[in-house]
Design a protein around this motif. Structure first.
Motif, PDB file in Angstrom:
ATOM      1  N   ASN A 211      15.352  39.972   9.566  1.00  0.00           N
ATOM      2  CA  ASN A 211      14.529  38.145   9.029  1.00  0.00           C
ATOM      3  C   ASN A 211      13.837  36.980  10.495  1.00  0.00           C
ATOM      4  OD1 ASN A 211      15.786  38.091   6.529  1.00  0.00           O
ATOM      5  ND2 ASN A 211      18.130  36.845   7.486  1.00  0.00           N
ATOM      6  N   GLU A 212      14.311  37.850  11.212  1.00  0.00           N
ATOM      7  CA  GLU A 212      12.956  37.534  12.420  1.00  0.00           C
ATOM      8  C   GLU A 212      11.997  37.541  12.836  1.00  0.00           C
ATOM      9  OE1 GLU A 212      15.567  38.185  16.335  1.00  0.00           O
ATOM     10  OE2 GLU A 212      13.526  37.185  17.879  1.00  0.00           O
ATOM     11  N   THR A 213      12.097  39.562  12.510  1.00  0.00           N
ATOM     12  CA  THR A 213      10.559  40.299  12.323  1.00  0.00           C
ATOM     13  C   THR A 213       9.914  39.029  11.039  1.00  0.00           C
ATOM     14  OG1 THR A 213      12.163  42.187  12.867  1.00  0.00           O
ATOM     15  CG2 THR A 213       9.612  41.818  12.221  1.00  0.00           C
ATOM     16  N   LEU A 214      10.544  39.367   9.838  1.00  0.00           N
ATOM     17  CA  LEU A 214       9.903  38.546   9.049  1.00  0.00           C
ATOM     18  C   LEU A 214       9.028  37.513   8.888  1.00  0.00           C
ATOM     19  CD1 LEU A 214       9.334  39.617   6.091  1.00  0.00           C
ATOM     20  CD2 LEU A 214      11.452  37.986   5.206  1.00  0.00           C
ATOM     21  N   ARG A 215      10.189  36.621  10.222  1.00  0.00           N
ATOM     22  CA  ARG A 215       9.673  34.813  10.504  1.00  0.00           C
ATOM     23  C   ARG A 215       8.128  35.669  11.404  1.00  0.00           C
ATOM     24  NH1 ARG A 215      14.815  33.666  10.203  1.00  0.00           N
ATOM     25  NH2 ARG A 215      15.151  34.154  12.711  1.00  0.00           N
ATOM     26  N   ASN A 216       8.360  36.604  12.000  1.00  0.00           N
ATOM     27  CA  ASN A 216       7.582  36.433  13.706  1.00  0.00           C
ATOM     28  C   ASN A 216       6.378  37.069  12.706  1.00  0.00           C
ATOM     29  OD1 ASN A 216       9.062  35.159  15.142  1.00  0.00           O
ATOM     30  ND2 ASN A 216       9.854  37.024  15.826  1.00  0.00           N
ATOM     31  N   TYR A 217       6.107  38.107  11.534  1.00  0.00           N
ATOM     32  CA  TYR A 217       5.207  39.008  11.343  1.00  0.00           C
ATOM     33  C   TYR A 217       4.525  38.849  10.209  1.00  0.00           C
ATOM     34  CZ  TYR A 217       6.167  40.763  16.314  1.00  0.00           C
ATOM     35  OH  TYR A 217       6.078  41.816  17.379  1.00  0.00           O
ATOM     36  N   GLY A 218       5.167  38.165   9.462  1.00  0.00           N
ATOM     37  CA  GLY A 218       5.090  37.646   7.710  1.00  0.00           C
ATOM     38  C   GLY A 218       4.933  39.234   7.191  1.00  0.00           C
ATOM     39  N   ASP A 219       3.529  39.390   6.494  1.00  0.00           N
ATOM     40  CA  ASP A 219       3.332  40.750   6.150  1.00  0.00           C
ATOM     41  C   ASP A 219       3.038  42.401   6.733  1.00  0.00           C
ATOM     42  OD1 ASP A 219       2.729  39.071   4.151  1.00  0.00           O
ATOM     43  OD2 ASP A 219       0.487  39.136   4.522  1.00  0.00           O
ATOM     44  N   GLN A 220       3.231  41.808   7.557  1.00  0.00           N
ATOM     45  CA  GLN A 220       3.598  42.665   8.812  1.00  0.00           C
ATOM     46  C   GLN A 220       4.955  43.347   8.838  1.00  0.00           C
ATOM     47  OE1 GLN A 220       0.654  45.232   8.914  1.00  0.00           O
ATOM     48  NE2 GLN A 220       0.302  43.809   7.646  1.00  0.00           N
ATOM     49  N   ALA A 221       5.750  42.603   8.538  1.00  0.00           N
ATOM     50  CA  ALA A 221       7.393  42.538   9.391  1.00  0.00           C
ATOM     51  C   ALA A 221       7.979  43.568   9.216  1.00  0.00           C
ATOM     52  CB  ALA A 221       7.780  41.798   8.130  1.00  0.00           C
ATOM     53  N   GLU A 222       7.216  44.586   7.647  1.00  0.00           N
ATOM     54  CA  GLU A 222       8.193  45.917   7.531  1.00  0.00           C
ATOM     55  C   GLU A 222       8.044  46.613   8.605  1.00  0.00           C
ATOM     56  OE1 GLU A 222       8.669  46.798   3.223  1.00  0.00           O
ATOM     57  OE2 GLU A 222       8.654  48.906   3.282  1.00  0.00           O
ATOM     58  N   ARG A 223       6.414  46.836   8.059  1.00  0.00           N
ATOM     59  CA  ARG A 223       5.743  47.890   9.572  1.00  0.00           C
ATOM     60  C   ARG A 223       6.465  47.804  10.825  1.00  0.00           C
ATOM     61  NH1 ARG A 223       1.994  48.045  12.861  1.00  0.00           N
ATOM     62  NH2 ARG A 223       0.956  45.944  12.195  1.00  0.00           N
ATOM     63  N   VAL A 224       5.670  46.790  11.236  1.00  0.00           N
ATOM     64  CA  VAL A 224       6.997  46.582  12.488  1.00  0.00           C
ATOM     65  C   VAL A 224       8.624  46.802  13.032  1.00  0.00           C
ATOM     66  CG1 VAL A 224       6.988  45.097  14.054  1.00  0.00           C
ATOM     67  CG2 VAL A 224       4.797  44.985  13.194  1.00  0.00           C
ATOM     68  N   PHE A 225       9.177  46.142  11.285  1.00  0.00           N
ATOM     69  CA  PHE A 225      10.478  46.668  11.882  1.00  0.00           C
ATOM     70  C   PHE A 225      10.842  48.232  11.703  1.00  0.00           C
ATOM     71  CE2 PHE A 225      15.051  46.822   9.474  1.00  0.00           C
ATOM     72  CZ  PHE A 225      15.668  46.133   9.974  1.00  0.00           C
ATOM     73  N   PHE A 226      10.188  49.066  10.547  1.00  0.00           N
ATOM     74  CA  PHE A 226      10.293  50.216  10.507  1.00  0.00           C
ATOM     75  C   PHE A 226      10.019  51.242  11.935  1.00  0.00           C
ATOM     76  CE2 PHE A 226      11.098  49.124   6.474  1.00  0.00           C
ATOM     77  CZ  PHE A 226      12.520  49.831   6.280  1.00  0.00           C
ATOM     78  N   GLY A 227       9.021  50.760  12.696  1.00  0.00           N
ATOM     79  CA  GLY A 227       8.443  50.918  13.967  1.00  0.00           C
ATOM     80  C   GLY A 227       9.715  51.157  14.887  1.00  0.00           C
TER      81      GLY A 227
END
Length: 546
Positions: A211-227
């Motif tokens: 959820n924190e990654t989603l708030r910070n990175y929006g559309d790119q959240a999934e890429r950052v999260f799994f990275g």
């Protein structure tokens, strides 16, 4: 059939004003027709939709209904169609006071149709208009193809309960903008819980991190999260790809599957059959919520016709007439079930419970019968609570959640048993149980519950259709299997397999039984039916103990 008079329409509009003031919510427009008993008999087989397609079975049912009417002359006081605008039918000889009661009942139904979430997919549909269009399509096909059209209708109607109604409904409550990817679903639903068996604390930490990654990175959240995940779980991607490759393509909408996948129906000369299947499927989907909310819907309408009629100053002097009719509609039978009676009493019971604050954990944890009896927080929010019930539940949840021992005791309900009096050679009914669990289960068993049939697309390599019945404690009706599978085989154009479970009874011996007494033992068999060239065969796959 004709529209009601202006005088009667004014009565209806007065009922609408009073119903809205009481909290009911419905559209302004409605159509009301006066019909004769003959009209009602002819409309009943078409589920009261005058524009529904013609089918020879309807004509047979009309003849049967006329025969019954001659012996037992009775018709319903009203009927409502859930369409836009809603349409209702009334007998042509009702006095004004009776119309007031009936109009309140009809308004209760309309409010239920337009606010219960199980009807969400019907809220914007003029179904009578669509039915008229479908009727013209089928009439045109019948003129071209003859009565062969009726065979296709019959084949399709035999499986019109396997249409995955919930799958049709769920997207309406799940906007695309909140949908998650299959990778996210697999990570949280399978990988962490099944593969890694993460504890609750660590699992919640992962959700917070996402959820924190989603708030910070929006559309790119999934890429950052799994990275970030690659260092922690380097094996995740391999697990995910393997799961995607092994995922079964399960489908539960047989009619839609046949329309989309049947090579036979895609041949130029057979394309017309797909139109019929689509009409049958659409009609079935439309009526699914009515079958699943019968007790709630009738109970809600009865609750409001009683409450609003008694508060209506236009009917003074007709209270006794009302009581006689109302009692006839909502009487609780000693044997059998009246949905009007059960639903109305349950709404009264739930309202009284909520008024006293008994829908709270504080009340539910009480075990002392006197403390439960005198518990009263005087919250007086019962009416708001039953509106929430009306909006969110179906019959299954309504009965499962609110038929408890207090309700069963209050209305002296019981489960009946049946036994043979060998001296008089007559069947006798007796009180088998007054336990809420057994009464609740008896009602739940009587509710509509179509079989769950999965289409296993991994087992149709030879072009056959493989159906798997997910056994839920009830076997399919054996005498219908052959004719149903003949129809499916025709529509699929190739052999059809059906895997299901069936009960097998054998004569056993109870060690505690007296000499000569025998006991039937039941086991379950997993069997495979195959319909090929209109010939049905049966094969036992495995046998399990009951």
């Amino acid at each position: 059939m004709e529209l009601i008079s202006q005088h009667t329409k004014d009565i209806m509009e007065g009922c609408k004003e009073r119903a809205r003031a009481a909290g009911l919510s419905f559209t302004n427009e409605s159509l009301e027709y006066i019909v004769t008993n003959r009209d009602l008999l002819e409309l009943s087989p078409k589920i009261m939709i005058p524009t529904l397609y013609d089918y020879w079975v309807h004509d047979v049912e009309v003849l049967a209904a006329k025969g019954r009417y001659e012996l037992y002359p009775h018709n319903p006081y009203e009927t409502v169609i859930n369409t836009r605008p809603p349409i209702s039918f009334y007998n042509d000889n009702n006095p004004d006071w009776l119309n007031v009661m009936i109009f309140y009942h009809v308004i209760g139904h309309i409010d239920f149709f337009q606010n219960n979430l199980y009807f969400r997919h019907t809220w914007d549909i003029d179904f009578t208009g669509e039915a008229l269009s479908d009727k013209r399509v089928i009439a045109k096909l019948r003129a071209e193809k003859g009565h062969f059209v009726d065979y296709i209708i019959e084949f399709a109607r035999s499986i019109d309960n396997i249409v995955a109604y919930q799958s049709e409904l769920s997207p309406l409550f799940f906007p695309e903008e909140v949908a998650s990817s299959s990778r996210i679903d697999y990570y949280f639903d399978v990988f962490l819980q099944v593969e890694k068996k993460l504890g609750i604390t660590d699992y919640l930490k992962e959700i917070n991190r996402y959820n924190e990654t989603l708030r910070n990175y929006g559309d790119q959240a999934e890429r950052v999260f799994f990275g970030d995940l690659e260092g922690k779980y380097p094996e995740f991607e391999a697990h995910y790809l393997k799961a995607q490759g092994n995922r079964k393509k399960e489908r539960r909408d047989l009619l839609r599957f046949l329309v989309e996948e049947s090579e036979f129906l895609h041949r130029d000369e057979n394309l017309w059959m797909r139109s019929i299947l689509e009409v049958i499927r659409k009609t079935s989907i439309f009526f699914q919520p009515q079958i699943r909310t019968k007790i709630m819907n009738e109970g809600w309408a009865s609750y409001w016709h009683e409450k609003l009629f008694l508060e209506d100053d236009r009917i003074q002097g007709h209270e006794v007439d009302f009581a006689r009719i109302h009692a006839g509609v909502t009487a609780m039978p000693r044997v059998g079930m009246n949905p009007y009676a059960l639903g109305m009493r349950l709404f009264h019971y739930i309202k009284a419970m909520a008024d006293a604050g008994k829908n709270s954990y504080e009340y539910q944890r009480l075990r002392d019968i006197e403390e439960r009896r005198h518990f009263d927080k005087k919250t007086d929010d019962g009416e708001d609570f039953i509106f929430q019930i009306r909006e969110n539940l179906c019959d299954y949840l309504f009965i499962k959640n609110y038929v408890d021992q207090d309700f069963v005791d209050q209305h002296k309900l019981f489960v009946t048993g049946k036994r043979l009096n060998q001296q008089r050679m007559v069947w006798q009914y007796y009180v088998k149980s007054r336990a809420a669990d057994e009464y609740r289960q008896m009602v739940l068993n009587s509710l509509y519950h179509p079989p769950t049939i999965d289409i296993d697309t991994e087992r149709n390599d030879d072009g056959s259709l493989y159906l798997v019945h997910q056994f839920e404690g009830k076997q399919l009706v054996k005498e219908y299997i052959a004719n149903t599978m003949v129809g499916i085989e025709y529509l699929w154009g190739r052999p059809v397999h059906l895997e299901t479970s069936e009960a097998v009874f054998t004569v056993g011996k109870d060690p505690s039984a007296r000499e000569g007494e025998e006991q039937m033992e039941m086991t379950w068999e997993r069997v495979l039916y195959t319909m090929k060239d209109k010939v049905l065969t049966r094969q036992v796959l495995e046998q399990t103990a009951s």
